[in-house]
Design a protein around this motif. Structure first.
Motif, short mmCIF file in Angstrom:
data_model
loop_
_atom_site.label_atom_id
_atom_site.label_comp_id
_atom_site.label_asym_id
_atom_site.label_seq_id
_atom_site.Cartn_x
_atom_site.Cartn_y
_atom_site.Cartn_z
N TRP A 176 4.07 9.00 -24.58
CA TRP A 176 2.82 9.02 -23.84
C TRP A 176 2.51 7.58 -23.42
CZ3 TRP A 176 0.28 13.52 -22.74
CH2 TRP A 176 0.52 14.64 -23.54
N PHE A 177 1.85 7.42 -22.27
CA PHE A 177 1.60 6.07 -21.76
C PHE A 177 0.24 6.01 -21.06
CE2 PHE A 177 1.53 2.82 -18.53
CZ PHE A 177 2.22 1.76 -19.09
N GLY A 182 -8.03 1.98 -20.55
CA GLY A 182 -8.19 3.28 -19.90
C GLY A 182 -8.06 3.22 -18.40
N ARG A 183 -7.42 2.17 -17.87
CA ARG A 183 -7.25 2.05 -16.42
C ARG A 183 -6.41 3.24 -15.94
NH1 ARG A 183 -4.14 1.51 -11.55
NH2 ARG A 183 -4.85 -0.32 -10.36
N GLU A 184 -6.97 4.02 -14.99
CA GLU A 184 -6.29 5.23 -14.55
C GLU A 184 -5.08 4.89 -13.68
OE1 GLU A 184 -6.87 7.91 -15.83
OE2 GLU A 184 -8.99 8.08 -16.36
N PRO A 185 -4.06 5.74 -13.71
CA PRO A 185 -2.86 5.47 -12.92
C PRO A 185 -3.10 5.67 -11.43
CG PRO A 185 -2.71 7.63 -13.96
CD PRO A 185 -3.96 6.99 -14.50
N ASP A 186 -2.37 4.93 -10.62
CA ASP A 186 -2.35 5.09 -9.18
C ASP A 186 -0.94 4.79 -8.71
OD1 ASP A 186 -2.15 2.34 -9.29
OD2 ASP A 186 -3.97 1.93 -8.15
N PRO A 225 -5.77 11.61 -13.00
CA PRO A 225 -6.27 10.75 -14.08
C PRO A 225 -5.77 11.22 -15.44
CG PRO A 225 -8.04 11.37 -12.57
CD PRO A 225 -6.86 12.23 -12.22
N GLY A 226 -5.68 10.27 -16.36
CA GLY A 226 -5.31 10.61 -17.72
C GLY A 226 -3.98 10.04 -18.15
N TRP A 249 5.48 11.73 -15.54
CA TRP A 249 4.74 12.98 -15.35
C TRP A 249 3.25 12.71 -15.56
CZ3 TRP A 249 7.51 17.70 -14.61
CH2 TRP A 249 8.89 17.57 -14.73
N ASP A 250 2.40 13.28 -14.70
CA ASP A 250 0.96 13.03 -14.84
C ASP A 250 0.31 14.10 -15.71
OD1 ASP A 250 0.61 15.27 -13.21
OD2 ASP A 250 -0.36 14.17 -11.58
N SER A 251 -1.01 13.98 -15.90
CA SER A 251 -1.74 14.88 -16.80
C SER A 251 -1.82 16.30 -16.25
CB SER A 251 -3.14 14.34 -17.05
OG SER A 251 -3.88 14.27 -15.83
N ALA A 252 -1.51 16.49 -14.96
CA ALA A 252 -1.48 17.82 -14.37
C ALA A 252 -0.10 18.46 -14.47
CB ALA A 252 -1.92 17.75 -12.91
N GLY A 253 0.84 17.76 -15.17
CA GLY A 253 2.17 18.31 -15.36
C GLY A 253 3.08 18.16 -14.16
#
Length: 267
Positions: A176-177, A182-186, A225-226, A249-253
């Motif tokens: 997990w990363f 808590g800077r959200e990924p972009d 986000p996440g 992979w993002d938090s939405a899978g």
């Protein structure tokens, strides 16, 4: 809310496609500044040069020499700016020496669509509360890798033998990363994420700095986000070099970024 990551990748226009940057010492690992962080600095300069096309779609970088903390410049040259995709060349320099040269395709991922389909499968990671944080790394190791304070990594508790001298030999590391604070990924930060985990050669019983020779990253969608799931894997070592394939992979899978790099085997 301001985050240190954004300060660390910040660039300032200096005219004629040139951007000034200050490479942060907090991204040092082994013998130089982390390659993924440097790629994001370059990516940020390209973004500044292309209003309306803010997102890296593909970027290939050749690492000519190790970079060090301190002043740097990024020279950006737009080779073609089409309707939806622009092609750009960029060089990161320190003093009179080019440290990285890159070629990139940029666009707007929002306009290009958000449909992500894949036959790949996500890394099998337990819930985060059951995973092992990178903060447990020995103090001596953390002293050589201050970049560990720039993000949170949580490793599978049953697959972290490489960290205690008992590698499994699978040639795969996953975690997990999330960036610090808590800077959200972009899309720009994904250029850092693809080179953030320990070199996959750790899992083959070969710890140590593994300098990148070439890295190609594909950003497939804007990440949700996440927390992210990240997997590094290798299948081949030859000629003192190895390839490292990465999936993010993002938090939405969704599989939102992929990369392959060629790196030197740790000495």
């Amino acid at each position: 809310m301001a985050h240190e990551y954004d300060d660390h990748i910040a660039v300032r226009p200096a005219g004629s496609g040139r951007y000034d940057a200050d490479l942060a010492g907090g991204w040092v690992v082994g013998g130089g500044v982390n390659g993924g962080y440097l790629l994001a600095v370059i990516g940020n300069a390209i973004r500044a040069e292309l209003p309306g096309k803010p997102d890296p779609l593909s970027i290939s970088a050749y690492y000519l020499a190790a970079s060090v903390p301190g002043p740097a410049t990024v020279d950006v040259s737009v080779r073609r700016d089409g309707g939806s995709v622009a092609t750009v060349a960029a060089d990161l320099r320190q003093g009179d020496e080019a440290r990285i040269t890159a070629l990139a395709s940029y666009g707007d991922l929002t306009r290009l669509g958000d449909d992500v389909r894949t036959t790949a499968e996500q890394p099998d990671l337990p819930p985060r509360e059951r995973c092992v944080p990178s903060t447990m790394a020995p103090a001596a190791f953390r002293a050589t890798a201050p970049l560990l304070d720039r993000f949170d990594m949580l490793f599978h508790p049953d697959r972290i033998g490489w960290a205690v001298g008992e590698p499994g030999g699978t040639g795969e590391i996953s975690a997990w990363f999330r960036l610090a604070g808590g800077r959200e990924p972009d899309p720009i930060s994904l250029l850092t994420v693809v080179d953030a985990l320990p070199p996959v050669t750790f899992e083959l019983g070969m710890p140590g700095w593994a300098p990148t020779l070439e890295l190609t990253a594909h950003v497939r969608a804007r990440p949700a986000p996440g927390w992210l799931k990240v997997r590094h894997a290798t299948r081949n070592l030859a000629g003192g070099m190895f390839e490292e394939d990465c999936e993010v992979w993002d938090s939405a899978g969704r599989l939102v970024a992929q990369s392959r790099q060629l790196a030197r085997q740790p000495r």
